[in-house]
Design a protein around this motif. Sequence first.
Motif, PDB file in Angstrom:
ATOM      1  N   GLY A 142     -44.658   1.968 -41.288  1.00 22.63           N
ATOM      2  CA  GLY A 142     -44.888   2.403 -39.907  1.00 22.63           C
ATOM      3  C   GLY A 142     -44.954   3.905 -39.729  1.00 22.63           C
ATOM      4  O   GLY A 142     -44.335   4.441 -38.813  1.00 22.63           O
ATOM      5  N   LEU A 143     -45.718   4.592 -40.555  1.00 19.61           N
ATOM      6  CA  LEU A 143     -45.843   6.042 -40.421  1.00 19.61           C
ATOM      7  C   LEU A 143     -46.872   6.394 -39.359  1.00 19.61           C
ATOM      8  O   LEU A 143     -47.878   5.722 -39.203  1.00 19.61           O
ATOM      9  CB  LEU A 143     -46.266   6.663 -41.752  1.00 19.61           C
ATOM     10  CG  LEU A 143     -45.299   6.510 -42.912  1.00 19.61           C
ATOM     11  CD1 LEU A 143     -45.907   7.108 -44.166  1.00 19.61           C
ATOM     12  CD2 LEU A 143     -43.993   7.185 -42.604  1.00 19.61           C
ATOM     13  N   ARG A 144     -46.589   7.467 -38.628  1.00 12.59           N
ATOM     14  CA  ARG A 144     -47.546   7.999 -37.647  1.00 12.59           C
ATOM     15  C   ARG A 144     -47.887   9.420 -38.066  1.00 12.59           C
ATOM     16  O   ARG A 144     -47.010  10.263 -38.198  1.00 12.59           O
ATOM     17  CB  ARG A 144     -46.948   7.971 -36.253  1.00 12.59           C
ATOM     18  CG  ARG A 144     -46.692   6.560 -35.764  1.00 12.59           C
ATOM     19  CD  ARG A 144     -46.169   6.568 -34.363  1.00 12.59           C
ATOM     20  NE  ARG A 144     -47.022   7.328 -33.474  1.00 12.59           N
ATOM     21  CZ  ARG A 144     -47.806   6.797 -32.544  1.00 12.59           C
ATOM     22  NH1 ARG A 144     -47.816   5.517 -32.378  1.00 12.59           N
ATOM     23  NH2 ARG A 144     -48.556   7.561 -31.769  1.00 12.59           N
TER      24      ARG A 144
ATOM     25  N   ARG B 119     -52.343  10.611 -32.582  1.00 12.42           N
ATOM     26  CA  ARG B 119     -51.662  10.146 -33.784  1.00 12.42           C
ATOM     27  C   ARG B 119     -52.298   8.854 -34.277  1.00 12.42           C
ATOM     28  O   ARG B 119     -52.735   8.025 -33.488  1.00 12.42           O
ATOM     29  CB  ARG B 119     -50.189   9.931 -33.520  1.00 12.42           C
ATOM     30  CG  ARG B 119     -49.472  11.225 -33.187  1.00 12.42           C
ATOM     31  CD  ARG B 119     -47.983  11.045 -33.348  1.00 12.42           C
ATOM     32  NE  ARG B 119     -47.299  12.299 -33.156  1.00 12.42           N
ATOM     33  CZ  ARG B 119     -46.964  13.119 -34.154  1.00 12.42           C
ATOM     34  NH1 ARG B 119     -47.256  12.801 -35.382  1.00 12.42           N
ATOM     35  NH2 ARG B 119     -46.323  14.235 -33.910  1.00 12.42           N
ATOM     36  N   GLN B 120     -52.327   8.685 -35.593  1.00 10.56           N
ATOM     37  CA  GLN B 120     -52.838   7.471 -36.223  1.00 10.56           C
ATOM     38  C   GLN B 120     -51.685   6.758 -36.921  1.00 10.56           C
ATOM     39  O   GLN B 120     -50.737   7.395 -37.386  1.00 10.56           O
ATOM     40  CB  GLN B 120     -53.933   7.802 -37.244  1.00 10.56           C
ATOM     41  CG  GLN B 120     -55.132   8.489 -36.637  1.00 10.56           C
ATOM     42  CD  GLN B 120     -55.876   7.598 -35.671  1.00 10.56           C
ATOM     43  OE1 GLN B 120     -55.998   6.399 -35.895  1.00 10.56           O
ATOM     44  NE2 GLN B 120     -56.375   8.182 -34.587  1.00 10.56           N
ATOM     45  N   ASP B 121     -51.767   5.448 -37.008  1.00 14.76           N
ATOM     46  CA  ASP B 121     -50.717   4.644 -37.637  1.00 14.76           C
ATOM     47  C   ASP B 121     -51.116   4.247 -39.060  1.00 14.76           C
ATOM     48  O   ASP B 121     -52.267   3.895 -39.319  1.00 14.76           O
ATOM     49  CB  ASP B 121     -50.476   3.364 -36.841  1.00 14.76           C
ATOM     50  CG  ASP B 121     -49.921   3.653 -35.467  1.00 14.76           C
ATOM     51  OD1 ASP B 121     -49.086   4.562 -35.355  1.00 14.76           O
ATOM     52  OD2 ASP B 121     -50.322   2.959 -34.516  1.00 14.76           O
ATOM     53  N   ILE B 122     -50.144   4.330 -39.951  1.00 16.30           N
ATOM     54  CA  ILE B 122     -50.288   3.812 -41.314  1.00 16.30           C
ATOM     55  C   ILE B 122     -49.227   2.748 -41.485  1.00 16.30           C
ATOM     56  O   ILE B 122     -48.039   2.996 -41.254  1.00 16.30           O
ATOM     57  CB  ILE B 122     -50.116   4.927 -42.369  1.00 16.30           C
ATOM     58  CG1 ILE B 122     -51.211   5.972 -42.195  1.00 16.30           C
ATOM     59  CG2 ILE B 122     -50.142   4.334 -43.766  1.00 16.30           C
ATOM     60  CD1 ILE B 122     -51.102   7.125 -43.152  1.00 16.30           C
ATOM     61  N   ASP B 123     -49.634   1.549 -41.857  1.00 17.46           N
ATOM     62  CA  ASP B 123     -48.695   0.434 -41.944  1.00 17.46           C
ATOM     63  C   ASP B 123     -47.723   0.577 -43.102  1.00 17.46           C
ATOM     64  O   ASP B 123     -46.517   0.425 -42.939  1.00 17.46           O
ATOM     65  CB  ASP B 123     -49.432  -0.896 -42.077  1.00 17.46           C
ATOM     66  CG  ASP B 123     -50.173  -1.251 -40.812  1.00 17.46           C
ATOM     67  OD1 ASP B 123     -49.742  -0.809 -39.737  1.00 17.46           O
ATOM     68  OD2 ASP B 123     -51.175  -1.959 -40.896  1.00 17.46           O
TER      69      ASP B 123
ATOM     70  N   SER C 194     -42.851  -7.291 -38.079  1.00 16.90           N
ATOM     71  CA  SER C 194     -42.163  -6.156 -38.678  1.00 16.90           C
ATOM     72  C   SER C 194     -41.230  -6.605 -39.802  1.00 16.90           C
ATOM     73  O   SER C 194     -41.116  -5.927 -40.817  1.00 16.90           O
ATOM     74  CB  SER C 194     -41.385  -5.375 -37.621  1.00 16.90           C
ATOM     75  OG  SER C 194     -40.378  -6.177 -37.053  1.00 16.90           O
TER      76      SER C 194
END
Length: 74
Positions: free
Chosen positions: A53-55, A64-68, A32
Amino acid sequence: MWAEIICGLLIYKFVRRFFKDDEISDETSSDSTALFSVAHRLEKLYGGKAYVGLRIPDADTSSRQDIDLVLLTK
């Protein structure tokens, strides 16, 4: 052999101290922390705002999907 090892370590320390860049070098190994430093670097290079770290909701899987990393510019 020991003299070569000691000389090699001294040269390594000298080169590392000479070429050290505080913004690039991360002393921690946390993923992180590395991601936040990349986001900070991208903000400086391209301007804009970086989000880490968007969900987001996914309608297909109802989860929910994660976007780095997201970089917003003009």
